[in-house]
Design an enzyme around this catalytic site. Structure first.
Site, PDB file in Angstrom:
ATOM      1  N   GLN A 167      -2.027   6.851   1.911  1.00 34.15           N
ATOM      2  CA  GLN A 167      -1.302   8.064   2.683  1.00 34.15           C
ATOM      3  C   GLN A 167      -0.434   7.875   3.778  1.00 34.15           C
ATOM      4  OE1 GLN A 167      -4.440   9.723   5.599  1.00 34.15           O
ATOM      5  NE2 GLN A 167      -3.815  11.312   6.113  1.00 34.15           N
TER       6      GLN A 167
ATOM      7  N   GLY B 231       0.891  -1.279   0.031  1.00 34.15           N
ATOM      8  CA  GLY B 231      -0.043   0.016  -0.312  1.00 34.15           C
ATOM      9  C   GLY B 231       0.374   1.707  -0.173  1.00 34.15           C
TER      10      GLY B 231
ATOM     11  N   TYR C  44     -16.159  -1.794   7.873  1.00 28.80           N
ATOM     12  CA  TYR C  44     -14.631  -1.329   8.275  1.00 28.80           C
ATOM     13  C   TYR C  44     -14.131  -2.121   9.542  1.00 28.80           C
ATOM     14  CZ  TYR C  44      -9.798   0.991   8.455  1.00 28.80           C
ATOM     15  OH  TYR C  44      -8.637   1.865   9.045  1.00 28.80           O
TER      16      TYR C  44
ATOM     17  N   ASP D  25      -1.386  -7.492  -5.379  1.00 27.33           N
ATOM     18  CA  ASP D  25      -2.782  -7.531  -5.033  1.00 27.33           C
ATOM     19  C   ASP D  25      -2.944  -8.863  -3.294  1.00 27.33           C
ATOM     20  OD1 ASP D  25      -5.031  -8.000  -4.556  1.00 27.33           O
ATOM     21  OD2 ASP D  25      -6.054  -7.384  -6.407  1.00 27.33           O
ATOM     22  N   ILE D  26      -3.181  -7.660  -2.716  1.00 29.89           N
ATOM     23  CA  ILE D  26      -3.027  -9.316  -1.053  1.00 29.89           C
ATOM     24  C   ILE D  26      -4.333  -9.812  -1.449  1.00 29.89           C
ATOM     25  CG2 ILE D  26      -2.092  -7.359   0.554  1.00 29.89           C
ATOM     26  CD1 ILE D  26      -4.607  -6.730   1.656  1.00 29.89           C
TER      27      ILE D  26
ATOM     28  N   ILE E 147      -5.597  10.373  10.765  1.00 30.18           N
ATOM     29  CA  ILE E 147      -4.380  10.882  10.531  1.00 30.18           C
ATOM     30  C   ILE E 147      -4.539  11.678   9.470  1.00 30.18           C
ATOM     31  CG2 ILE E 147      -1.781  10.041   9.448  1.00 30.18           C
ATOM     32  CD1 ILE E 147      -2.674   8.566  12.604  1.00 30.18           C
TER      33      ILE E 147
HETATM   34  N1  SER Z   1      -9.191   7.424   9.345  1.00 29.09           N
HETATM   35  C1  SER Z   1     -10.409   5.911   9.232  1.00 29.09           C
HETATM   36  C2  SER Z   1     -11.585   6.153   8.620  1.00 29.09           C
HETATM   37  O1  SER Z   1     -11.469   7.329   8.609  1.00 29.09           O
HETATM   38  C3  SER Z   1     -10.192   5.457  10.360  1.00 29.09           C
HETATM   39  O2  SER Z   1      -9.193   4.379  10.616  1.00 29.09           O
HETATM   40  O3  SER Z   1     -12.409   4.860   7.601  1.00 29.09           O
END
Ligand code: SER
Length: 325
Positions: free
Chosen positions: A17, A13, A148, A58-59, A178
């Site tokens: 970011q 990756g 997620y 590609d994982i 982040i």
């Molecule tokens: N920054 C991520 C998101 O917003 C959270 O781990 O999905």
């Protein structure tokens, strides 16, 4: 005397970011040729392409990862490939496939090829509406409501299982949102805290997709890179936790961030039009207790809201003036 074998690191990756800046930080630390950048779709930056090896993988296709492990005799993996929270709600199947089936491929290959260390990132998305929102403890209720988040809790548990069952050295951090100036995030709920800077500089206006009073834990990229590398360098024997460390740096509301930016761009305006990501944001904590990471491997952040904002504006303003934003 036999020459000590150099660490050979695979970053999965590298166009992302975190992956993009992590690759360059690792190359600086361990040598350009010892850090193999990889990506699936997006082309990485010229800086990455020109400074060391790059391979397409590609994982979700195990053989593509295996080929690179064999070709470069890899002993350490940073798996930064993931589908984030907002895209995960639009494409839950894809989110599970990449984040879980991909992760299993990485863990299995790491056991098979006897890798010395693996980094598997987690997220504040492991928490859910029933988790205490203030000063969220390390060990607490993990009942996320997003796909997620579900993949991240599963990932933490799976990784810990490989530590216990196979003695694999796996480590991971629950990243907050982040904030960074080099590569834009993609498909996350915390993306507004990055987009706001670009829009403030380019257009002096931002339409924010969460409410003004939405508070989330955030971290500036230099602290994120430091946390990642510091955890990977820590003495494994001293770690009681492995794949699920809470780390904190700053927490602020979207409105407080806009006010901080106004100190540098007084005519900046921000309006708030919450969309489906508001519900995701509302299910996550506001502040995080990271005392376990501080105790087990000496975590300590350097940036707060004001020092992060100052630096973000300086870097992006300069790039804007050079016509590169
Ligand atoms: N920054 C991520 C998101 O917003 C959270 O781990 O999905």
């Amino acid at each position: 005397m036999a020459k000590k074998k150099m660490k050979k690191i695979l970053v999965i990756g590298s166009a992302g970011q975190i992956g993009s800046e992590l690759t360059m930080a690792l190359r600086k630390k361990y040598g350009n040729d010892n850090v193999i950048a990889t990506g699936r779709k997006t082309k990485p930056s010229d800086e990455i392409l020109n400074s060391g090896p790059f391979e397409y993988i590609d994982i979700t296709k195990k053989e593509t990862v295996e080929e690179v492990i064999k070709k470069y005799d890899i002993d350490t993996i940073y798996n930064m490939a993931a589908i984030l929270s907002a895209v995960g709600e639009e494409k839950p199947d894809l989110c599970w496939h990449v984040n879980i089936n991909g992760l299993l491929n990485i863990l299995d290959l790491s056991v098979e090829y006897k890798l010395t260390r693996v980094f598997i990132p987690s997220s504040i998305a492991v928490f859910g509406p029933e988790t205490p929102k203030e000063n969220t403890p390390q060990d607490t209720i993990l009942k996320p409501t997003t796909m997620y988040g579900i993949t991240k809790v599963t990932g933490e548990l799976l990784s810990e299982y490989y530590v216990r069952k196979y003695g694999l050295d796996v480590r991971g951090i629950r990243y907050p949102g982040i904030i960074s100036s080099e590569t834009l995030p993609g498909g996350g709920t915390t993306d507004y805290a990055v987009e706001i800077f670009y829009e403030a500089i380019k257009n002096k206006h931002y339409t924010c997709f969460v409410r003004e009073d939405t508070v989330l834990p955030m971290m500036y990229m230099p602290d994120c890179i430091k946390a990642t590398i510091d955890l990977m360098e820590a003495d494994f024997k001293k770690l009681k936790h492995h794949c699920d460390f809470n780390v904190a740096a700053m927490s602020f509301s979207a409105g407080e961030l806009a006010e901080e930016i106004k100190k540098y761009i007084p005519d900046f305006t921000c309006e708030y039009k919450p969309d489906f990501r508001q519900e995701i944001a509302d299910s996550w904590p506001k502040t995080i207790d990271d005392s376990v990471a501080r105790k087990e491997w000496g975590w300590k952040p350097s940036y707060d809201l004001s020092s992060m904002t100052k630096e973000m504006i300086e870097i992006l303003q300069k790039r804007y003036e050079e016509g590169k934003l």
